[in-house]
Design a protein around this motif. Structure first.
Motif, PDB file in Angstrom:
ATOM      1  N   THR A 157       1.038  -1.062   0.189  1.00 11.05           N
ATOM      2  CA  THR A 157      -0.199   0.232  -0.230  1.00 11.05           C
ATOM      3  C   THR A 157       0.332   1.370   0.614  1.00 11.05           C
ATOM      4  OG1 THR A 157      -1.222  -1.332   1.034  1.00 11.05           O
ATOM      5  CG2 THR A 157      -1.547   1.525   1.366  1.00 11.05           C
ATOM      6  N   GLY A 158       2.166   1.508   0.610  1.00 11.49           N
ATOM      7  CA  GLY A 158       2.582   2.460   1.253  1.00 11.49           C
ATOM      8  C   GLY A 158       3.846   2.682  -0.518  1.00 11.49           C
ATOM      9  N   LEU A 159       4.227   1.002  -0.530  1.00 11.85           N
ATOM     10  CA  LEU A 159       5.614   1.696  -0.739  1.00 11.85           C
ATOM     11  C   LEU A 159       5.182   0.673  -2.902  1.00 11.85           C
ATOM     12  CD1 LEU A 159       8.566   1.183   1.670  1.00 11.85           C
ATOM     13  CD2 LEU A 159       7.749   3.987   0.965  1.00 11.85           C
ATOM     14  N   GLY A 160       4.551  -0.068  -3.412  1.00 13.98           N
ATOM     15  CA  GLY A 160       4.314  -0.524  -3.958  1.00 13.98           C
ATOM     16  C   GLY A 160       4.908  -2.249  -3.471  1.00 13.98           C
ATOM     17  N   TRP A 161       4.479  -2.728  -4.412  1.00 15.05           N
ATOM     18  CA  TRP A 161       4.977  -4.657  -4.531  1.00 15.05           C
ATOM     19  C   TRP A 161       6.815  -4.908  -4.690  1.00 15.05           C
ATOM     20  CZ3 TRP A 161       7.818  -6.590  -8.150  1.00 15.05           C
ATOM     21  CH2 TRP A 161       7.827  -6.109  -9.705  1.00 15.05           C
ATOM     22  N   ARG A 162       7.133  -3.961  -5.248  1.00 18.13           N
ATOM     23  CA  ARG A 162       8.765  -4.421  -4.803  1.00 18.13           C
ATOM     24  C   ARG A 162       9.260  -4.485  -3.667  1.00 18.13           C
ATOM     25  NH1 ARG A 162      10.739  -3.947 -10.389  1.00 18.13           N
ATOM     26  NH2 ARG A 162       8.759  -3.543 -11.857  1.00 18.13           N
ATOM     27  N   ALA A 163       8.989  -3.515  -3.308  1.00 19.44           N
ATOM     28  CA  ALA A 163       8.797  -3.322  -1.718  1.00 19.44           C
ATOM     29  C   ALA A 163       9.288  -4.275  -1.111  1.00 19.44           C
ATOM     30  CB  ALA A 163       8.941  -2.550  -0.901  1.00 19.44           C
ATOM     31  N   VAL A 164       8.293  -5.306  -1.430  1.00 18.01           N
ATOM     32  CA  VAL A 164       8.204  -7.178  -0.637  1.00 18.01           C
ATOM     33  C   VAL A 164       9.397  -7.827  -0.800  1.00 18.01           C
ATOM     34  CG1 VAL A 164       6.614  -8.507  -0.776  1.00 18.01           C
ATOM     35  CG2 VAL A 164       5.562  -6.988  -1.072  1.00 18.01           C
ATOM     36  N   PHE A 165      10.111  -7.341  -1.902  1.00 21.11           N
ATOM     37  CA  PHE A 165      11.515  -8.460  -1.638  1.00 21.11           C
ATOM     38  C   PHE A 165      12.428  -7.653  -1.143  1.00 21.11           C
ATOM     39  CE2 PHE A 165       7.611 -10.250  -5.014  1.00 21.11           C
ATOM     40  CZ  PHE A 165       8.134 -11.346  -5.084  1.00 21.11           C
ATOM     41  N   PHE A 166      11.995  -6.180  -1.267  1.00 18.67           N
ATOM     42  CA  PHE A 166      13.211  -5.704  -1.411  1.00 18.67           C
ATOM     43  C   PHE A 166      13.314  -6.066   0.595  1.00 18.67           C
ATOM     44  CE2 PHE A 166      13.283  -2.654  -4.621  1.00 18.67           C
ATOM     45  CZ  PHE A 166      14.183  -3.177  -5.116  1.00 18.67           C
ATOM     46  N   LEU A 167      12.538  -6.594   1.146  1.00 21.42           N
ATOM     47  CA  LEU A 167      12.750  -6.703   2.812  1.00 21.42           C
ATOM     48  C   LEU A 167      13.656  -7.430   3.540  1.00 21.42           C
ATOM     49  CD1 LEU A 167      11.117  -6.591   5.320  1.00 21.42           C
ATOM     50  CD2 LEU A 167       9.499  -8.178   4.399  1.00 21.42           C
ATOM     51  N   ASN A 168      13.968  -8.596   1.930  1.00 21.34           N
ATOM     52  CA  ASN A 168      14.788  -9.998   2.479  1.00 21.34           C
ATOM     53  C   ASN A 168      16.519  -9.448   2.616  1.00 21.34           C
ATOM     54  OD1 ASN A 168      11.737 -11.384   2.405  1.00 21.34           O
ATOM     55  ND2 ASN A 168      12.685 -11.910   0.390  1.00 21.34           N
ATOM     56  N   VAL A 169      16.081  -8.799   2.027  1.00 24.64           N
ATOM     57  CA  VAL A 169      17.631  -8.476   1.609  1.00 24.64           C
ATOM     58  C   VAL A 169      18.500  -8.042   3.264  1.00 24.64           C
ATOM     59  CG1 VAL A 169      19.946  -6.722   0.859  1.00 24.64           C
ATOM     60  CG2 VAL A 169      17.379  -7.387  -0.734  1.00 24.64           C
ATOM     61  N   VAL A 170      17.862  -7.656   3.655  1.00 24.84           N
ATOM     62  CA  VAL A 170      18.818  -6.756   4.795  1.00 24.84           C
ATOM     63  C   VAL A 170      18.960  -7.814   5.920  1.00 24.84           C
ATOM     64  CG1 VAL A 170      18.610  -5.681   6.521  1.00 24.84           C
ATOM     65  CG2 VAL A 170      17.842  -4.649   5.001  1.00 24.84           C
ATOM     66  N   PRO A 171      18.079  -8.532   6.405  1.00 24.00           N
ATOM     67  CA  PRO A 171      18.609 -10.270   7.048  1.00 24.00           C
ATOM     68  C   PRO A 171      19.998 -10.831   6.391  1.00 24.00           C
ATOM     69  CG  PRO A 171      16.135 -10.401   6.155  1.00 24.00           C
ATOM     70  CD  PRO A 171      16.843  -8.825   5.295  1.00 24.00           C
ATOM     71  N   ALA A 172      19.626 -11.124   5.114  1.00 18.17           N
ATOM     72  CA  ALA A 172      20.397 -11.913   3.970  1.00 18.17           C
ATOM     73  C   ALA A 172      22.164 -11.790   4.360  1.00 18.17           C
ATOM     74  CB  ALA A 172      19.773 -11.582   2.546  1.00 18.17           C
ATOM     75  N   LEU A 173      22.020 -10.305   4.343  1.00 15.94           N
ATOM     76  CA  LEU A 173      23.769  -9.326   4.896  1.00 15.94           C
ATOM     77  C   LEU A 173      23.540  -9.220   6.175  1.00 15.94           C
ATOM     78  CD1 LEU A 173      23.233  -6.300   2.593  1.00 15.94           C
ATOM     79  CD2 LEU A 173      24.634  -8.208   2.016  1.00 15.94           C
ATOM     80  N   VAL A 174      22.742  -9.186   7.348  1.00 19.89           N
ATOM     81  CA  VAL A 174      23.195  -9.902   8.298  1.00 19.89           C
ATOM     82  C   VAL A 174      23.844 -10.833   8.868  1.00 19.89           C
ATOM     83  CG1 VAL A 174      22.211  -9.015  10.266  1.00 19.89           C
ATOM     84  CG2 VAL A 174      21.542  -7.136   9.201  1.00 19.89           C
ATOM     85  N   PHE A 175      22.741 -12.611   8.326  1.00 22.55           N
ATOM     86  CA  PHE A 175      22.944 -12.938   9.318  1.00 22.55           C
ATOM     87  C   PHE A 175      24.103 -14.475   7.698  1.00 22.55           C
ATOM     88  CE2 PHE A 175      19.620 -11.716  11.287  1.00 22.55           C
ATOM     89  CZ  PHE A 175      19.730 -12.064  12.174  1.00 22.55           C
ATOM     90  N   GLY A 176      24.169 -13.469   6.526  1.00 22.31           N
ATOM     91  CA  GLY A 176      24.745 -14.457   5.827  1.00 22.31           C
ATOM     92  C   GLY A 176      25.865 -14.342   5.508  1.00 22.31           C
ATOM     93  N   VAL A 177      26.810 -12.691   6.028  1.00 19.12           N
ATOM     94  CA  VAL A 177      27.843 -12.407   5.520  1.00 19.12           C
ATOM     95  C   VAL A 177      28.656 -13.266   7.134  1.00 19.12           C
ATOM     96  CG1 VAL A 177      29.553 -10.565   6.004  1.00 19.12           C
ATOM     97  CG2 VAL A 177      27.561 -10.679   4.423  1.00 19.12           C
ATOM     98  N   PRO A 178      28.066 -12.802   8.197  1.00 18.93           N
ATOM     99  CA  PRO A 178      29.212 -13.078   9.789  1.00 18.93           C
ATOM    100  C   PRO A 178      28.955 -14.960   9.063  1.00 18.93           C
ATOM    101  CG  PRO A 178      27.410 -11.723  10.600  1.00 18.93           C
ATOM    102  CD  PRO A 178      27.340 -12.288   8.471  1.00 18.93           C
ATOM    103  N   ALA A 179      28.145 -15.923   8.768  1.00 13.38           N
ATOM    104  CA  ALA A 179      28.688 -16.767   8.970  1.00 13.38           C
ATOM    105  C   ALA A 179      29.679 -17.446   7.480  1.00 13.38           C
ATOM    106  CB  ALA A 179      26.736 -17.709   7.977  1.00 13.38           C
ATOM    107  N   LEU A 180      30.101 -16.754   6.817  1.00 11.16           N
ATOM    108  CA  LEU A 180      31.161 -17.007   5.864  1.00 11.16           C
ATOM    109  C   LEU A 180      32.211 -16.830   6.185  1.00 11.16           C
ATOM    110  CD1 LEU A 180      30.616 -15.400   2.107  1.00 11.16           C
ATOM    111  CD2 LEU A 180      30.736 -17.624   2.884  1.00 11.16           C
ATOM    112  N   ALA A 181      32.399 -15.801   8.299  1.00 15.64           N
ATOM    113  CA  ALA A 181      33.904 -16.021   8.271  1.00 15.64           C
ATOM    114  C   ALA A 181      33.725 -16.656   9.652  1.00 15.64           C
ATOM    115  CB  ALA A 181      33.659 -13.875   9.225  1.00 15.64           C
ATOM    116  N   LEU A 182      32.716 -17.349  10.143  1.00 11.51           N
ATOM    117  CA  LEU A 182      32.479 -18.209  10.942  1.00 11.51           C
ATOM    118  C   LEU A 182      33.458 -19.829  10.483  1.00 11.51           C
ATOM    119  CD1 LEU A 182      29.633 -17.677  12.660  1.00 11.51           C
ATOM    120  CD2 LEU A 182      31.617 -17.333  13.980  1.00 11.51           C
TER     121      LEU A 182
END
Length: 465
Positions: A157-182
C-alpha cells in the motif's frame, strides 16, 4: 560448543526460517498489484509461486547432503546471500519473465538455506536439548506467518509490490556475511562422503514433477493430459531413484535415516499435518470471504487464534516431550488438529470459527516441534543435512497435496463440508502414524551412537533400565 556460539547458531537458524516463511506470505498479498503493474496474465503470476515451489522441493535433500559434506554454515551462508540477491533482483525486475526466473533462483537458494537451518541446530545442540531451539524456531515461523499479510499489505500500500522483495535483503546480509566468517567445526562435516549426483537428479525430477502435478491438478476444467504426463514422469523418476539407491555404494539417503521407522513416521506426520492445515486454510478463505461475506481484514481476525496458539503451543511442546514423549505428544496434537478441521466444517459464528482456528494452531504448532525433533534428533550428525532436507521436503509436499485435494473436491461440487471432512481424515491418518514414534524414555536410534560419544551412550543405557 560455547554458549555464545550456540546462541548465534540459533539466531541464524531462526532468521533463515523466518525469511523464507515471511517471503511466502507477503508474496500472496503482493501478487495482484504485481500482475497489474507488469501487465501479466494469471498463469504467469501463478508461475511466480509454482516455479519457486518446484525448485525448492526438487533440491532440498541434495542441498542437505551438500551441508553434510561441506558444512551447514557454509551452505547456509550461500543460501542466505543468494536468497537476498535474488530478492533484490525481483525488486528491480523490468518484466514478469524476469520475476519468474528470479523466483526459481530464489527457490534454489531457499533449498540450500532450509536444511542448513536444521543441520546447524543438530550440530550445535545435544540431542536431549534440541526441543527448545526447535520450539523457538517454530514459534518464530508462526509469528512470521501471522505478520506476513500485515507487513505485506502495509508495504504494498505504501511503497508498492517491489518493496516486499527488498525486505529480504537486510537480514540476508546481516546473517549471511558473518556465517562465512565463522569456521566450521570438523566434526560437523563429512568431507569424505561421496555426492550421489545421479540419485540427486532422479529425486529432483521425481519431486519436481510431483509438486508441479499437484499444483496444476485443481486447474479449471480438471486435470488435463499435461498433468497426467507430468505425474507419470514423477512416478517413473521415483521408481528409477529407488532402484538406483538400492544399487549404489554411496546412496543419497543414508540407511541410518531412511531405515528408521521413527523418522519415516515423523515425515508422514509432517506431510499429513501440513496437508490438513493448508487445505483447511484454502477452503476457509472461500467460506469466510465468499459464503459469510467477510472482508479480508475481518477474515484475518477470525483466523488470528491459529497463529497465536501455534506460537504458544510450540513454546510448551518441549515440556510435553519431556513428560509424555514424542509418541503421545504427536498423537494428541494430530487429534486436536483433526478436531479443529471438523469444527471449521460446521462453524459459521465468530466464536466457533475462532475456536476451530485455535485448535488448528494448537495441534499444528505442537506436532511441528515434536515430529521435527524426531527427524533431526534420530539422525546422526553426519546425516543431519539429509534429515533436515527430508523434513523440509515433507513441509513443501504436504501443503501442495492438501490444497490440491481441497480444491479438487470443492470444484467437484463438495462445497466446504466434503473437503474438510477428508482433510480431517488425513490428520487422523497422521495420528495413527504417531504410534511408531519413540516414547518418553527413548533417546536415539542405534545408528546415531557412533556420533554421540560415551557420555550419551551411558545416558541412553540408564534411561532404558
Amino acid at each position: 560448543m560455547s554458549r555464545r556460539r550456540r546462541a548465534v547458531t540459533l539466531a541464524s537458524s531462526v532468521a533463515g526460517a523466518v525469511v523464507v516463511a515471511l517471503d511466502g506470505t507477503v508474496l500472496t498479498v503482493a501478487q495482484p498489484t504485481l500482475q497489474r503493474d507488469l501487465g501479466a496474465s494469471s498463469t504467469q503470476v501463478q508461475w511466480t509461486s509454482t516455479g519457486y515451489l518446484v525448485a525448492v522441493a526438487s533440491l532440498l535433500v541434495f542441498a542437505g547432503r551438500l551441508g553434510d559434506r561441506y558444512g551447514h554454515r557454509r551452505v547456509f551462508a550461500a543460501g542466505m546471500l543468494g536468497f537476498g540477491a535474488a530478492s533484490a533482483g525481483i525488486g528491480l525486475a523490468p518484466g514478469i519473465g524476469w520475476v519468474i526466473a528470479l523466483r526459481v533462483s530464489q527457490g534454489v537458494c531457499g533449498a540450500l538455506l532450509q536444511p542448513a537451518t536444521l543441520g546447524m541446530l543438530r550440530a550445535a545442540f545435544p540431542p536431549e536439548r534440541l526441543a527448545v531451539p526447535l520450539a523457538v524456531r517454530t514459534s518464530a515461523i508462526g509469528v512470521a506467518a501471522a505478520a506476513g499479510p500485515l507487513v505485506g499489505g502495509a508495504l504494498v500500500t505504501g511503497l508498492g509490490w517491489r518493496a516486499v522483495f527488498f525486505l529480504n535483503v537486510v537480514p540476508a546480509l546481516v546473517f549471511g556475511v558473518p556465517a562465512l566468517a565463522l569456521r566450521e567445526r570438523e566434526e560437523t562435516r563429512a568431507p569424505g562422503a561421496r555426492l550421489d549426483v545421479p540419485g540427486a537428479l532422479l529425486l529432483a525430477a521425481a519431486l519436481g514433477c510431483a509438486v508441479h502435478a499437484l499444483v496444476a491438478l485443481p486447474s479449471p476444467g480438471g486435470p488435463g493430459p499435461v498433468v497426467a504426463v507430468v505425474a507419470g514422469a514423477a512416478g517413473a523418476a521415483g521408481a528409477a531413484f529407488v532402484r538406483h539407491e538400492r544399487r549404489t555404494a554411496a546412496p543419497l539417503l543414508p540407511p541410518d535415516v531412511i531405515g528408521s521407522a521413527a523418522v519415516a513416521s515423523a515425515l508422514v506426520i509432517l506431510v499429513a499435518a501440513s496437508a490438513a492445515l493448508s487445505g483447511t486454510l484454502f477452503v476457509a478463505t472461500y467460506v469466510l470471504q465468499g459464503t459469510l461475506g467477510l472482508d479480508p481484514f475481518r477474515s484475518a481476525l477470525r483466523s488470528l487464534p491459529l497463529a497465536v496458539l501455534m506460537v504458544l503451543t510450540a513454546a510448551v511442546c518441549p515440556v510435553l516431550l519431556r513428560r509424555a514423549g514424542a509418541r503421545r505428544t504427536a498423537l494428541a496434537a494430530m487429534a486436536v488438529l483433526a478436531l479443529g478441521v471438523l469444527v471449521l466444517a460446521r462453524a459459521s459464528a465468530a466464536p466457533a470459527l475462532c475456536g476451530g482456528f485455535a485448535l488448528l494452531g494448537a495441534g499444528f504448532g505442537t506436532v511441528m516441534v515434536a515430529a521435527t525433533q524426531v527427524v533431526v534428533r534420530e539422525a546422526a550428525v553426519a546425516s543431519a543435512g539429509v534429515a533436515g532436507g527430508l523434513q523440509q521436503t515433507a513441509m513443501n509436499v504436504g501443503p501442495a497435496l492438501g490444497v490440491a485435494a481441497a480444491a479438487t473436491l470443492r470444484a467437484a461440487g463438495g462445497g466446504a463440508g466434503l473437503p474438510l471432512v477428508v482433510l480431517a481424515g488425513v490428520a487422523t491418518a497422521g495420528a495413527a502414524a504417531a504410534r511408531a514414534l519413540p516414547g518418553r524414555s527413548r533417546t536415539a536410534l542405534p545408528g546415531s551412537r557412533a556420533k554421540q560419544g560415551p557420555a550419551q551412550d551411558r545416558t541412553r543405557l540408564t534411561a532404558r533400565r
